[in-house]
Design an enzyme around this catalytic site. Structure first.
Site, short mmCIF file in Angstrom:
data_model
loop_
_atom_site.label_atom_id
_atom_site.label_comp_id
_atom_site.label_asym_id
_atom_site.label_seq_id
_atom_site.Cartn_x
_atom_site.Cartn_y
_atom_site.Cartn_z
N LYS A 201 -57.28 51.33 94.56
CA LYS A 201 -55.87 51.74 94.57
C LYS A 201 -55.20 52.31 95.45
CE LYS A 201 -56.64 51.76 89.35
NZ LYS A 201 -58.14 51.23 89.12
C1 PLP Z 1 -58.71 50.18 88.58
C2 PLP Z 1 -60.00 49.70 89.09
C3 PLP Z 1 -60.51 48.41 88.73
C4 PLP Z 1 -59.60 47.44 87.78
O1 PLP Z 1 -58.58 46.88 88.63
P1 PLP Z 1 -57.23 46.25 87.76
O2 PLP Z 1 -56.18 45.97 88.63
O3 PLP Z 1 -57.09 46.89 86.76
O4 PLP Z 1 -58.17 44.81 87.21
C5 PLP Z 1 -61.64 48.00 89.27
N1 PLP Z 1 -62.53 48.63 90.08
C6 PLP Z 1 -62.00 50.13 90.34
C7 PLP Z 1 -62.88 50.71 91.03
C8 PLP Z 1 -60.85 50.35 90.05
O5 PLP Z 1 -60.43 51.81 90.32
#
Ligand code: PLP
Length: 469
Positions: free
Chosen positions: A112
């Site tokens: 993120k």
């Molecule tokens: C947010 C997150 C996901 C999921 O990502 P999306 O874009 O919602 O599919 C997967 N792994 C981790 C570690 C995350 O923080």
């Protein structure tokens, strides 16, 4: 470049307004009016660029001139300057033509950061240009809160309030939020559950006077700008492995469908991606849809991969928009029907066309532990409970089509040390730049799950701001 809503009724907006708006006013999600389409020559020209240079090139067409080129380049360079690896998004080979794309070298160790570090700076730039400020309010059960705080710390036009359920996030996750010493960061430990936190955030947004007074905003995963920035790492990985002269299959652990939709965007822009493989945990609404053709919501169960514990994948609406002929007026009643009934098929022909690109499989908690252990034994690499789900899905579903496989690793193993230690017998250590996390001073306020107390708290903090400004 302008943006349209997936429900077809909200005003068509330029990038800067879409950035600040988040959700469209008709309840839809913003998508680009057309996808930029790059030639093979244009893709080859990305070879040899730094990660920041490549990202700037990839997102430039989507900005549509709302931010000058030089300012955009500065924002992106600054966003990735603090990452813990010079490649920013390095590839690690796991076997013959199998690679892991490590997206955990940012300040909070999850993918993120790759979008939010840029998006926080874009917010600041656009707000200053418009002479505005925003107050970002969000609830977190872990990853998103820390990534948003790191993205907004020290941004002059932004204050950020993050609510977490007291005692119910991991120590690493809490400390990543509460040890940020910036005056515009406000952490609140709520005496209640994550749902209580979310309800209070919703209540603040639903109070029109309160919302307008503080210009409330969100940086959640439906914001188009996050998807846009994520498209870059698909290009970076593919070009490093020989694209456009080689095809690359990507495997992505999926929750809200944001990350993998960015991969779809890269494909629409011309990157040769034959397949996008998704990995689900036991909350497998997407895998059930791609295998059976019916999308049905069921209650969420907690798993070892909490960032994928979702009931509905909100970004899936963006893909549906493409498969409904980019006709928001047709899609809007379909989405309303799905919301009302909790089950829908979207039509057999459409499902078959989607399955030519997307496939999915699921891994439960026992399988997750087994596979973390197996991969550690075979390669010496520790993968976190989210990343392993992507890799295993890719290994199981990849076609013998000559394409390389890239599995997207979304978190550092040290973010989920208990699960990784249980599987491997070894406790993963934090990277050096976070090694003193447990010595840093924490700062947060504890509040009851009471909306009146919460509003008073926000009002008090913001009043101090205005006086000092
Ligand atoms: C947010 C997150 C996901 C999921 O990502 P999306 O874009 O919602 O599919 C997967 N792994 C981790 C570690 C995350 O923080």
């Amino acid at each position: 470049m302008k943006y349209v809503s997936t429900r077809g009724k909200a005003p068509i907006l330029p990038f800067d307004d879409v950035l600040l708006a988040g959700l469209a006013r008709d309840g839809g999600l913003y998508v680009p009016e057309t996808w930029p389409r790059w030639t093979r020559q244009q893709i080859r020209a990305l070879r040899g660029l730094t990660y920041a240079e490549l990202t700037t090139e990839v997102i430039r067409p989507f900005i549509g001139g709302t931010i000058p080129d030089a300012a955009l380049a500065r924002i992106v360079t600054d966003a990735y300057a603090g990452f813990g690896h010079p490649a920013v998004a390095p590839l690690k080979q796991m076997g013959g033509d199998r690679w892991v794309l490590e997206l955990f070298h940012g300040p909070t160790l999850s993918f993120k950061d790759y979008a939010l570090q840029v998006v926080g700076r874009l917010f600041d730039y656009v707000l200053k240009a418009k002479g505005q400020r925003v107050t970002i309010v969000g609830a977190t059960s872990g990853d998103t809160g820390s990534a948003a705080i790191e993205a907004c710390r020290d941004r002059e036009a932004v204050d950020i309030f993050i609510l977490h359920p007291k005692g119910r996030v991991s120590d690493v996750q809490r400390r990543q939020m509460t040890t940020v010493p910036s005056a515009n960061v406000h952490n609140i430990a709520v005496e209640g559950t994550f749902d209580d936190c979310q309800d209070m955030v919703k209540a603040m947004f639903n109070d029109a006077a309160f919302r307008d007074r503080f210009n409330l905003s969100a940086v959640n995963s439906i914001n188009w700008a996050r998807i846009m920035v994520q498209i870059a790492y698909y290009f970076a990985a593919a070009v490093a492995l020989g694209a456009p002269d080689r095809a690359i299959t990507f495997a992505v652990p999926t929750g809200n469908f944001g990350n993998v939709f960015a991969g779809y965007g890269a494909r629409r822009m011309g990157l040769p991606i034959p397949k996008l493989i998704i990995g689900s945990n036991s909350n497998d609404i997407l895998t059930r849809y791609f295998t059976g053709g019916i999308m049905e919501t069921v209650p969420v169960v907690p798993t070892l991969s909490p960032s994928m514990d979702i009931q509905i994948s909100s970004n899936f609406e963006r893909l549906l928009f493409e498969f409904y002929g980019r006709d928001g007026a047709r899609l809007a009643p379909v989405m309303e029907r799905f919301r009302a009934k909790g089950t829908i098929s979207f039509g057999r022909g459409r499902w078959q066309r989607m399955r030519k690109i997307f496939e999915g499989t699921r891994l439960d908690d026992a399988g997750t532990r087994d596979e973390i252990r197996r991969v550690y034994r075979e390669t010496g690499e520790m993968l976190d409970p989210h990343s392993i789900i992507g890799l295993v899905a890719g290994e199981r579903l990849r076609a013998a089509d000559g394409s390389a496989l890239v599995a997207v690793a979304t978190a550092h193993p040290a973010k989920f040390p208990a699960a990784v230690e249980e599987a491997t017998g070894v406790r993963p250590g934090l990277p050096p730049r976070l090694a003193d996390l447990f010595e840093r001073r924490e700062r947060y306020d504890v509040l009851p799950a009471d909306i009146g107390a919460m509003k008073d708290f926000v009002t008090g903090r913001m009043a101090r701001k205005v006086v000092s400004a």
